[in-house]
Design a protein around this motif. Structure first.
Motif, PDB file in Angstrom:
ATOM      1  N   ILE A 459       0.558  -1.281   0.274  1.00 26.85           N
ATOM      2  CA  ILE A 459       0.554   0.090  -0.066  1.00 26.85           C
ATOM      3  C   ILE A 459       0.648   1.082  -0.429  1.00 26.85           C
ATOM      4  CG2 ILE A 459      -2.349   1.313   1.188  1.00 26.85           C
ATOM      5  CD1 ILE A 459      -2.949  -0.978   2.606  1.00 26.85           C
ATOM      6  N   ASP A 460       0.626   1.814  -0.695  1.00 25.25           N
ATOM      7  CA  ASP A 460       1.259   3.429  -1.059  1.00 25.25           C
ATOM      8  C   ASP A 460       0.598   4.171  -0.330  1.00 25.25           C
ATOM      9  OD1 ASP A 460       3.638   3.232  -2.273  1.00 25.25           O
ATOM     10  OD2 ASP A 460       2.362   3.362  -4.231  1.00 25.25           O
ATOM     11  N   MET A 461       1.203   5.036   1.429  1.00 23.13           N
ATOM     12  CA  MET A 461       0.222   6.098   2.167  1.00 23.13           C
ATOM     13  C   MET A 461       1.193   7.386   1.492  1.00 23.13           C
ATOM     14  SD  MET A 461      -0.940   4.194   4.179  1.00 23.13           S
ATOM     15  CE  MET A 461      -0.643   3.208   5.336  1.00 23.13           C
ATOM     16  N   ASP A 462       0.174   8.090   0.893  1.00 26.04           N
ATOM     17  CA  ASP A 462      -0.154   9.715   0.604  1.00 26.04           C
ATOM     18  C   ASP A 462      -0.002  10.720   2.073  1.00 26.04           C
ATOM     19  OD1 ASP A 462       0.452   9.885  -1.827  1.00 26.04           O
ATOM     20  OD2 ASP A 462      -2.177   9.257  -2.746  1.00 26.04           O
ATOM     21  N   LYS A 467       5.596  10.325  -0.541  1.00 24.60           N
ATOM     22  CA  LYS A 467       4.824   8.331  -0.824  1.00 24.60           C
ATOM     23  C   LYS A 467       5.199   7.172   0.374  1.00 24.60           C
ATOM     24  CE  LYS A 467       2.160   8.383  -5.587  1.00 24.60           C
ATOM     25  NZ  LYS A 467       0.907   8.411  -4.886  1.00 24.60           N
ATOM     26  N   ARG A 469       5.615   2.998   1.255  1.00 17.73           N
ATOM     27  CA  ARG A 469       4.463   2.492   0.563  1.00 17.73           C
ATOM     28  C   ARG A 469       5.052   1.113   2.370  1.00 17.73           C
ATOM     29  NH1 ARG A 469       5.852  -0.473  -4.935  1.00 17.73           N
ATOM     30  NH2 ARG A 469       4.864   1.629  -5.110  1.00 17.73           N
ATOM     31  N   ILE A 483      -0.529   3.530  10.860  1.00 19.08           N
ATOM     32  CA  ILE A 483      -0.461   4.961  10.022  1.00 19.08           C
ATOM     33  C   ILE A 483       0.992   5.685  10.907  1.00 19.08           C
ATOM     34  CG2 ILE A 483      -0.625   7.167   9.685  1.00 19.08           C
ATOM     35  CD1 ILE A 483      -3.595   5.730   9.046  1.00 19.08           C
ATOM     36  N   VAL A 489      -2.907  10.193   6.963  1.00 23.65           N
ATOM     37  CA  VAL A 489      -3.756   9.992   5.981  1.00 23.65           C
ATOM     38  C   VAL A 489      -4.574  10.710   4.986  1.00 23.65           C
ATOM     39  CG1 VAL A 489      -3.223   7.443   6.791  1.00 23.65           C
ATOM     40  CG2 VAL A 489      -2.521   8.028   4.099  1.00 23.65           C
ATOM     41  N   TRP A 492      -4.918   6.560  -0.013  1.00 23.50           N
ATOM     42  CA  TRP A 492      -3.342   5.466  -0.458  1.00 23.50           C
ATOM     43  C   TRP A 492      -3.944   4.733  -1.612  1.00 23.50           C
ATOM     44  CZ3 TRP A 492      -7.397   6.007   3.343  1.00 23.50           C
ATOM     45  CH2 TRP A 492      -8.353   4.942   3.356  1.00 23.50           C
TER      46      TRP A 492
END
Ligand SMILES: [Zn+2]
Length: 508
Positions: A459-462, A467, A469, A483, A489, A492
């Motif tokens: 999962i790529d967290m913004d 970002k 990963r 998180i 966040v 994602w």
């Protein structure tokens, strides 16, 4: 080898002498079948369509090693009583028959109205035009000797041995020294023009198209040398004598006949749109034709492999993004299919073989190979593929055989991985949402389908800072993803690199 009525027989060679004409659709066949008896047999059972008066084959004589022997022919079976004790022996049976093929050898007109004859055997339609054990487990070498009006070009499996013309007829002989399953054992007759391509890795490649499609067809089929070279390098040397790509009237988009691939005439457009199809059919030469599934429930060893090797070819030729696009399309098809059909990839229940040509065998099979590659790494994956192929080249393999090779190549026990993907239906359906526990925020992944899958997910967290990963592993109903403390966040991206077969839960 196949066991019929408790009798063990193995056909080792077919010699099919076939004559056709333009005055009617009757084929005249003299066939020599070499049979190895491994057990005590008082009956040899072959598949051959019988005559209903209009179509089907009418047998006029059966001989064993030159001596007439009794036979019965009904319900698409030719039952022959061998004349002598046969255990451990090899015998040649000579059968004469004639008739109009109901199917299998399709005699008709192509899109330009020209008369054509094309073998279209998959899955078990070979016995509609020649006597055989019509099952992929009984592989045999074959020689086709075809006598036809000289206006036709004859293509077939194997090596072109001889071509002789007399009195308006041409007799063409092809011999396949490699044992083939009957599903890919064909001839074709049509008005064709051909073009030889530069020999790829020593394999002669020749494309055959209708004269009216000369430009479009040659243009579309030129690409064939590229997947051929890639697969030869990735897997092992090309398994057959030559590669023909033939425009035809097959009921399939393409049919991977051994070294003599038939492409549906509708696919020939001159727009360069045949690349995926060509790559798929060429991949079958290794998977399906050389290393053949031992029985129909293992068909993913053909179709899943041909589908994934097309994706590997796209990755090799155009880069990772292109492969990922293909995998996304394939995944969408699997998800759609799973809404309607709840069978696993290893389908031991379906009786209609045509129904096995479904997204489970193709796209889901392909996805399983893709996830396997992700799980064990590129090098182990390629080594396992090579080991599996070389071990079963020109033979038959089951899913268990493949798993054994992959366990060895990876040094892992992959049983549970293969069990959940091959023997169970469905896939993970994730509901992913942000939850708060105390003062900490986290992502909660819920598996919404009946039984939780074991999965690995990226999962790529913004984050506002950029970002990040995260790698997630789970096998429970609920998986918690922390998180990073102090980060916020709001969005994602799940599975950014297209590595997992899954579905995002939607309420509708
Ligand atoms: Zn296929």
């Amino acid at each position: 080898p196949s066991i019929l009525f408790g009798q063990a027989t193995d056909v080792t060679h077919y010699e099919v002498h076939l004559q056709v004409s333009d005055s009617n659709n009757v084929i005249h066949v003299q066939e020599l079948i070499t049979v190895q008896f491994s057990g005590e047999s008082n009956q040899l059972v072959l598949n051959l369509d019988d005559s209903d008066g209009e179509t089907g084959m009418f047998v006029t004589s059966v001989k064993q090693d030159g001596q007439s022997v009794p036979y019965k022919h009904k319900a698409e079976q030719l039952m022959i009583r061998p004349s002598q004790a046969s255990k451990g022996k090899q015998s040649t049976f000579e059968i004469f028959f004639k008739g109009v093929p109901k199917d299998g050898l399709v005699i008709g007109q192509n899109k330009f109205g020209d008369r054509t004859f094309f073998g279209d055997n998959w899955p078990n339609r070979a016995h509609l035009w020649f006597a055989c054990v019509d099952h992929p487990s009984d592989k045999a070498t074959v020689r086709f000797e075809v006598k036809a009006p000289s206006q036709y070009t004859c293509v077939a499996v194997g090596q072109l041995e001889k071509q002789e013309s007399a009195e308006g007829y041409t007799t063409t002989t092809y011999f396949s020294q490699h044992p083939l399953p009957t599903k890919v054992m064909v001839i074709g007759l049509a008005k064709l023009v051909s073009e030889k391509l530069e020999i790829a890795d020593g394999v002669p490649v020749e494309n055959f198209v209708y004269p009216q499609d000369r430009q479009a067809g040659f243009h579309d089929m030129k690409v064939a040398v590229q997947p051929l070279e890639f697969f030869s390098n990735y897997i092992s040397a090309y398994p057959f004598e030559k590669l023909y790509n033939v425009e035809s009237t097959t009921r399939f988009g393409g049919m991977e006949n051994a070294g003599c691939i038939f492409y549906d005439e509708g696919a020939v457009k001159g727009e360069g749109t045949m690349e995926n199809l060509i790559a798929h059919e060429i991949a079958h030469q290794w998977f399906g034709n050389s290393a053949s599934e031992s029985d129909w429930p293992h068909i993913w060893l053909s179709e899943g492999f041909a589908t994934y090797f097309t994706s590997l070819y796209l990755e090799h030729t155009y880069g990772k993004k292109r492969m990922q696009e293909q995998l996304k399309l394939d995944r969408a098809r699997v998800l759609l299919f799973a809404q309607k059909v709840k069978t696993p990839v290893l389908d031991t229940i379906s009786n209609d073989l045509m129904n096995l040509l479904n997204p489970n065998s193709y796209q889901k099979g392909s996805w399983i190979l893709h996830m396997l590659r992700t799980k064990i790494g590129d090098d182990n994956f390629q080594r396992g593929i090579q080991t599996y192929y070389l071990k079963f080249a020109y033979k038959n393999a089951s899913t268990a055989d493949f798993i054994t090779c992959m366990n060895e190549a990876s040094g892992q026990d992959l049983t549970s991985f293969f069990d959940q993907w091959l023997k169970r239906s469905g896939h993970p359906i994730f509901k992913i949402e942000k939850v708060k526990k105390g003062k900490y925020e986290m992502l909660r992944i819920l598996q919404m389908q009946e039984i939780p899958f074991e999965f690995q997910l990226e999962i790529d967290m913004d984050y506002p800072s950029g970002k990040e990963r995260v790698f997630v592993e789970g096998n429970q109903r609920e998986t918690i993803v922390p998180i990073t403390i102090g980060q916020k966040v709001t969005t994602w991206e799940v599975d950014p690199d297209v590595k997992l077969l899954f579905e995002l839960y939607s309420q509708e």
